[in-house]
Design an enzyme around this catalytic site. Structure first.
Site, mmCIF file in Angstrom:
data_model
loop_
_atom_site.group_PDB
_atom_site.id
_atom_site.type_symbol
_atom_site.label_atom_id
_atom_site.label_comp_id
_atom_site.label_asym_id
_atom_site.label_seq_id
_atom_site.Cartn_x
_atom_site.Cartn_y
_atom_site.Cartn_z
ATOM 1 N N LYS A 202 0.825 -1.210 0.000
ATOM 2 C CA LYS A 202 0.000 0.000 0.000
ATOM 3 C C LYS A 202 0.870 1.276 0.000
ATOM 4 O O LYS A 202 2.067 1.231 0.226
ATOM 5 C CB LYS A 202 -0.932 -0.002 1.211
ATOM 6 C CG LYS A 202 -1.978 -1.126 1.167
ATOM 7 C CD LYS A 202 -2.943 -0.946 0.023
ATOM 8 C CE LYS A 202 -4.175 -1.839 0.091
ATOM 9 N NZ LYS A 202 -3.926 -3.271 -0.127
HETATM 10 C C1 LIG Z 1 -10.224 -2.537 -1.355
HETATM 11 C C2 LIG Z 1 -9.576 -3.293 -0.234
HETATM 12 N N1 LIG Z 1 -10.221 -3.398 0.931
HETATM 13 C C3 LIG Z 1 -9.681 -4.053 1.984
HETATM 14 C C4 LIG Z 1 -8.441 -4.647 1.895
HETATM 15 C C5 LIG Z 1 -7.889 -5.377 3.078
HETATM 16 O O1 LIG Z 1 -6.729 -4.775 3.548
HETATM 17 P P1 LIG Z 1 -5.764 -5.540 4.562
HETATM 18 O O2 LIG Z 1 -4.882 -6.428 3.754
HETATM 19 O O3 LIG Z 1 -4.993 -4.447 5.251
HETATM 20 O O4 LIG Z 1 -6.624 -6.301 5.504
HETATM 21 C C6 LIG Z 1 -7.730 -4.552 0.696
HETATM 22 C C7 LIG Z 1 -6.407 -5.184 0.589
HETATM 23 O O5 LIG Z 1 -5.769 -5.242 -0.419
HETATM 24 C C8 LIG Z 1 -8.302 -3.869 -0.397
HETATM 25 O O6 LIG Z 1 -7.665 -3.769 -1.576
#
Ligand SMILES: Cc1ncc(COP(=O)(O)O)c(C=O)c1O
Length: 404
Positions: A202
């Protein structure tokens, strides 16, 4: 800006990964400091990261957790979402946006997205039933969705809004950062939370990590409690000289807290974030200029009045003009040593969602059509301009070899 020439059939000697974090000596020194200090779980650096993050986005409360998935899950829990409730989720997202709704025994109602990858107001309106409790809009690729239209719907149907800002740290809407208190004021709802991801790829990376931002004092307290076993406030302090051993469990919370090791990275990543986004934006512009003359490549739709965080650069292939499909296009880039990805396989096409909720291909046609032709190209501040040029030349080469 002049588009550089591509030498014929030049191929990179080494593989260019799709994404890499930009970790500097500052992050390494701060993590080392945490390791040496003996404080390796939630502690003073998490507090500092939360405070600096809250100030950066302009929101009174930011609660650090161990992922955006955890952030979304406790945000829904804090709203009391459970069996019998429905939550509207765009199908063009990562599975966790919908999975967390399932975890709580509620039903994710998946809806179509428009050509800009954003959930369309009409699609939301069609999906609302008496059981609908909340909407989780996704700021896809780091570009803010039209919050005004969304808020109008949320207000008039008394729905809570949890923004999935996994891609959108640093993005702006109406000249305010995503997550800013300003948006909650405009929304006019107290049940408004914004969830961020600090996953390795990210814009701001802590390996794994997330944040919930909210303007509501009570919501913030509840989220903090839920993130650490439901224990009474500031329970983490109980090992410091100033606190006592005593704590109370006020509800059955979760183990979602962020560690100081993660926050050590976050503190320095946050300082560099605007610079990272500027570089991402510059590279995105180079891509869009270089592909402008290719009818086979549709570049991202950009709203100039919203600051894009450029987490992803997603092209849409005009497949009717090509002899190859998207999978072959990706393979041709891989052969040329360029890494890519696809964001996303629509949630309703995954076997679990088909079997559990009866979705099938044809249900959300626009998202399916997008899915068949999207490719995410490498975009990260650790790339050089030469790397960007390598990607441009590889894309142009694959296109010219496979035109219909
Ligand atoms: C649109 C979206 N929402 C939620 C997430 C979940 O993030 P995390 O990996 O920090 O749990 C991601 C992860 O890539 C995502 O792209």
């Amino acid at each position: 800006m002049l588009v550089r020439e591509c030498p014929s059939s030049r191929v990179r000697e080494s593989f260019l990964p799709f994404a890499l974090p930009s970790i500097g000596e500052e992050e390494i020194a701060e993590v080392t400091d945490s390791l040496r200090s003996g404080w390796i779980t939630t502690g003073p650096k998490v507090k500092r990261f939360e405070a600096e993050f809250a100030q950066y986005i302009g929101c009174p409360h930011a609660i650090a957790v161990n992922s955006c998935t955890a952030a979304l899950h406790i945000a829904l829990t804090a709203l009391g979402i459970g069996p019998g409730d429905e939550v509207i989720v765009p199908t063009m997202t990562f599975c966790s946006t919908a999975n967390v709704v399932v975890h709580l025994g509620a039903k994710p109602v998946l809806v179509d997205v428009a050509e800009d990858f954003h959930v369309h107001p009409e699609a939301i309106l069609r999906a609302i039933t008496p059981r609908t409790k909340a909407i989780i809009p996704v700021h896809y690729s780091g570009q803010a969705i039209d919050l005004d239209s969304l808020y109008d719907i949320a207000r008039s149907h008394h729905l809570a809004v949890i923004e999935d800002a996994a891609h959108a740290v640093g993005a702006e809407y109406d000249h305010h950062k995503i997550g800013a208190a300003h948006h909650t004021e405009v929304l006019g709802l107290d049940s408004h939370m914004v969830c961020f991801s600090f996953y390795a790829t990210k814009n701001l990376a802590t390996g794994e990590g997330g944040m919930v931002a909210t303007s509501g004092d009570e919501l913030a307290e509840r989220i903090r409690r839920l993130s650490l076993h439901g224990m009474s406030r500031d329970a983490w302090k109980r090992y410091t000289g100033s606190a006592t051993w005593y704590y109370e469990v006020l509800e059955a919370g979760y183990k979602d807290n962020m560690t100081d090791i993660q926050a050590a990275m976050g503190i320095h990543q946050l300082k560099k974030l605007d610079r990272f986004i500027d570089t991402r934006a510059r590279y995105a512009k180079l891509y869009s200029e270089a592909f402008a003359d290719l009818p086979e490549v549709e570049t991202p739709l950009v709203y100039p009045d919203r600051k894009h965080a450029w987490h992803l650069y997603v092209i849409r292939l005009a497949l009717e003009r090509l002899k190859i499909d998207r999978a072959q296009f990706i393979e041709e880039l891989r052969v040329r040593n360029i890494g890519t990805s696809v964001h996303f396989i629509p949630v309703h096409l995954h076997p679990y969602y088909r079997e559990r909720f009866g979705y099938q291909r044809g249900d959300l046609k626009h998202s399916e059509n997008l899915y068949d032709r999207i490719v995410s190209l490498p975009l990260y501040p650790g790339m050089t301009e030469d790397n960007v040029h390598d990607v441009i030349c590889a894309v142009r080469d694959v296109i010219s070899a496979n035109r219909r």
